[in-house]
Design a protein around this motif. Structure first.
Motif, short mmCIF file in Angstrom:
data_model
loop_
_atom_site.label_atom_id
_atom_site.label_comp_id
_atom_site.label_asym_id
_atom_site.label_seq_id
_atom_site.Cartn_x
_atom_site.Cartn_y
_atom_site.Cartn_z
N ILE A 89 0.84 -1.20 0.00
CA ILE A 89 0.00 0.00 0.00
C ILE A 89 0.87 1.25 0.00
O ILE A 89 0.63 2.20 -0.75
N ALA A 90 1.89 1.25 0.85
CA ALA A 90 2.79 2.41 0.92
C ALA A 90 3.49 2.64 -0.41
O ALA A 90 3.60 3.78 -0.88
N ASN A 91 3.95 1.57 -1.05
CA ASN A 91 4.63 1.70 -2.34
C ASN A 91 3.70 2.21 -3.43
O ASN A 91 4.09 3.00 -4.29
N TYR A 92 2.45 1.77 -3.37
CA TYR A 92 1.46 2.19 -4.37
C TYR A 92 1.29 3.70 -4.33
O TYR A 92 1.29 4.38 -5.37
N PHE A 93 1.16 4.23 -3.13
CA PHE A 93 0.92 5.67 -3.02
C PHE A 93 2.20 6.50 -3.13
O PHE A 93 2.14 7.69 -3.42
N LYS A 94 3.34 5.87 -2.93
CA LYS A 94 4.60 6.59 -3.14
C LYS A 94 4.73 7.00 -4.60
O LYS A 94 5.31 8.03 -4.94
N ALA A 95 4.17 6.16 -5.48
CA ALA A 95 4.21 6.46 -6.92
C ALA A 95 3.02 7.29 -7.37
O ALA A 95 2.89 7.62 -8.55
N ARG A 96 2.13 7.62 -6.43
CA ARG A 96 0.92 8.40 -6.75
C ARG A 96 0.72 9.47 -5.70
O ARG A 96 -0.24 9.47 -4.93
N ARG A 97 1.62 10.41 -5.68
CA ARG A 97 1.63 11.43 -4.63
C ARG A 97 0.46 12.41 -4.73
O ARG A 97 0.24 13.22 -3.83
N TYR A 98 -0.27 12.33 -5.83
CA TYR A 98 -1.44 13.21 -5.97
C TYR A 98 -2.56 12.80 -5.02
O TYR A 98 -3.48 13.58 -4.74
N ALA A 99 -2.52 11.56 -4.54
CA ALA A 99 -3.59 11.08 -3.65
C ALA A 99 -3.46 11.73 -2.28
O ALA A 99 -2.39 11.72 -1.66
N GLY A 100 -4.55 12.28 -1.78
CA GLY A 100 -4.54 12.93 -0.47
C GLY A 100 -4.68 11.93 0.66
O GLY A 100 -4.89 10.73 0.45
N SER A 101 -4.57 12.44 1.89
CA SER A 101 -4.62 11.56 3.06
C SER A 101 -5.97 10.85 3.18
O SER A 101 -6.02 9.67 3.57
N LYS A 102 -7.07 11.53 2.82
CA LYS A 102 -8.38 10.87 2.87
C LYS A 102 -8.47 9.74 1.86
O LYS A 102 -9.05 8.69 2.13
N ASP A 103 -7.89 9.97 0.67
CA ASP A 103 -7.88 8.93 -0.35
C ASP A 103 -7.09 7.71 0.14
O ASP A 103 -7.53 6.57 0.01
N ARG A 104 -5.93 7.97 0.69
CA ARG A 104 -5.08 6.88 1.16
C ARG A 104 -5.78 6.07 2.25
O ARG A 104 -5.75 4.84 2.26
N ARG A 105 -6.41 6.78 3.16
CA ARG A 105 -7.10 6.12 4.26
C ARG A 105 -8.26 5.27 3.72
O ARG A 105 -8.47 4.12 4.14
N ALA A 106 -9.02 5.83 2.80
CA ALA A 106 -10.18 5.12 2.24
C ALA A 106 -9.75 3.88 1.46
O ALA A 106 -10.36 2.81 1.57
#
Length: 393
Positions: free
Chosen positions: A32-49
């Motif tokens: 999950i962490a690696n996925y969002f490391k490559a998609r920094r446009y995602a906000g904290s609410k997106d990551r949490r959801a």
């Protein structure tokens, strides 16, 4: 991200989780962490959801699902709010096709469910293994006491005498007490099995499978920072984490010994026959930790379980060579399978009549064979088995 895009992101991550489970790859939280490391446009609410969707889908499936999409469709059967998000719009998942496969629910693969039942883990007990775990802390008595500790939130006192419970996701790492080493993150059950060791100030204690040192730190506090405490492990990376943690906690008695698999006694030769206590927090199936790592159900195979049981037996033989004549071995696994708990101890005692199990007076758990078992359903902790063994006199 739109709600549909979040579902699609979760599907993609679950695909990676499935592949990693089959190949022995990275755990879900790292993926999950690696996925969002490559998609920094995602906000904290997106990551949490998205994270909630990923773990929801993992928990919803018993056997390994055929795909992330099949897993998410299974979750949609449980949560009706998800099904309309398969709308094919924008970055969302394609519409559901008639007859499209949906992953099976349940607790775990069939063979593993059978092993749990054989160990008297019924459906109610097993279902609790997939609940979301709370966050437990251990108050470090080298620096503070539970009764007088001032924290941003009060916490719920646990059966473990120095334990406090908080909601999952509580950002304790940002608290001054954490930075100062007054508190450590440690499951209440893990705290209790450390108590089972009976370690006392001034003793020589070996934490044979120390990992990153969570139980080592608890033992140091139990020993009041007096005596000899050896943390050993075969994993250099994990063992290297103990030094900074010990410094923060004010632990000065812990030293580390890196072990070479198959040559453990050579590395620990200076302690042979001298240890008052040896703690074996043995590698195991981790069936007691599914609340935190639900994808672990998909990683375990019967062959791997047999290998782990063999490793556990070997570690107990190593511990026999380290313990002093009046010393004890504390055997711990975060497993609810008898092969890795009561059965393992029974085999040890049957093979060597020079040893006996000592009674344990713990603040939680129930007797299982010659030891004590803790479960999420009954004790609100991770699942553990613990037994303390002493030489007959």
């Amino acid at each position: 991200m739109t709600p549909s895009a979040r579902v699609q992101a979760a599907i993609e991550i679950v695909d990676e989780v499935i592949a990693a489970a089959k190949a022995g790859g990275a755990p879900a939280d790292r993926l999950i962490a690696n996925y969002f490391k490559a998609r920094r446009y995602a906000g904290s609410k997106d990551r949490r959801a998205v994270r909630e969707l990923v773990y929801g889908a993992i928990r919803a499936c018993g056997p390994v699902p055929g795909s992330g999409r099949a897993a998410m469709l299974r979750l949609a059967e449980i949560d009706p709010a998800i099904a309309p998000l398969f709308d094919g719009e924008g970055h969302g998942p394609a519409q559901v096709r008639e007859g499209e496969p949906v992953a099976d629910g349940g607790i775990a693969p069939d063979w593993l469910v059978a092993r749990l039942l054989a160990s008297d883990i019924d459906h109610t007990e097993a279902a609790a293994l997939l609940d979301r775990a709370p966050l437990d802390l251990r108050v470090n008595t080298l620096k503070a006491e539970r009764a007088g500790l001032d924290l941003p939130e009060p916490g719920e006192p646990l059966a473990a005498p120095h334990g406090l419970r908080f909601d999952a996701g509580t950002q304790v790492e940002q608290w001054p007490a954490y930075r100062d080493g007054a508190i450590e993150v440690q499951d209440g059950g893990s705290q209790i099995v450390c108590l089972a060791s009976g370690a006392e100030p001034g003793e020589t204690v070996i934490d044979l499978c120390a990992g990153a040192g969570g139980k080592t730190l608890a033992l140091a506090a139990q020993m009041e920072n007096r005596g000899v405490l050896v943390a050993s492990d075969t994993d250099r990376t994990r063992l290297s984490r103990l030094g900074p943690r010990a410094a923060r906690a004010g632990v000065t008695i812990a030293s580390t010994v890196l072990l070479d698999p198959g040559k453990e006694l050579a590395a620990l030769a200076e302690y042979a026959g001298k240890a008052d206590r040896v703690l074996i927090d043995a590698p195991c199936s981790g069936t007691g930790t599914w609340r935190r790592n639900p994808e672990a159900r998909w990683r375990l195979t019967e062959k791997r379980l047999d290998q782990l049981v063999q490793v556990q037996s070997q570690l107990m033989e190593i511990a026999k060579e380290l313990v002093a004549p009046n010393g004890t071995i504390t055997f711990v696994t975060c497993s609810l399978l008898d092969e890795e708990g009561a059965g393992q101890v029974e085999r040890f005692l049957s093979a060597d009549p020079g040893w006996r199990a000592e009674p344990l007076a713990l603040p939680a758990g129930r007797e299982r064979g010659e030891g004590t078992r803790l479960t999420p359903h009954h004790d609100g902790t991770d699942g553990f088995f613990v037994a303390r063994l002493a030489q007959t006199r």
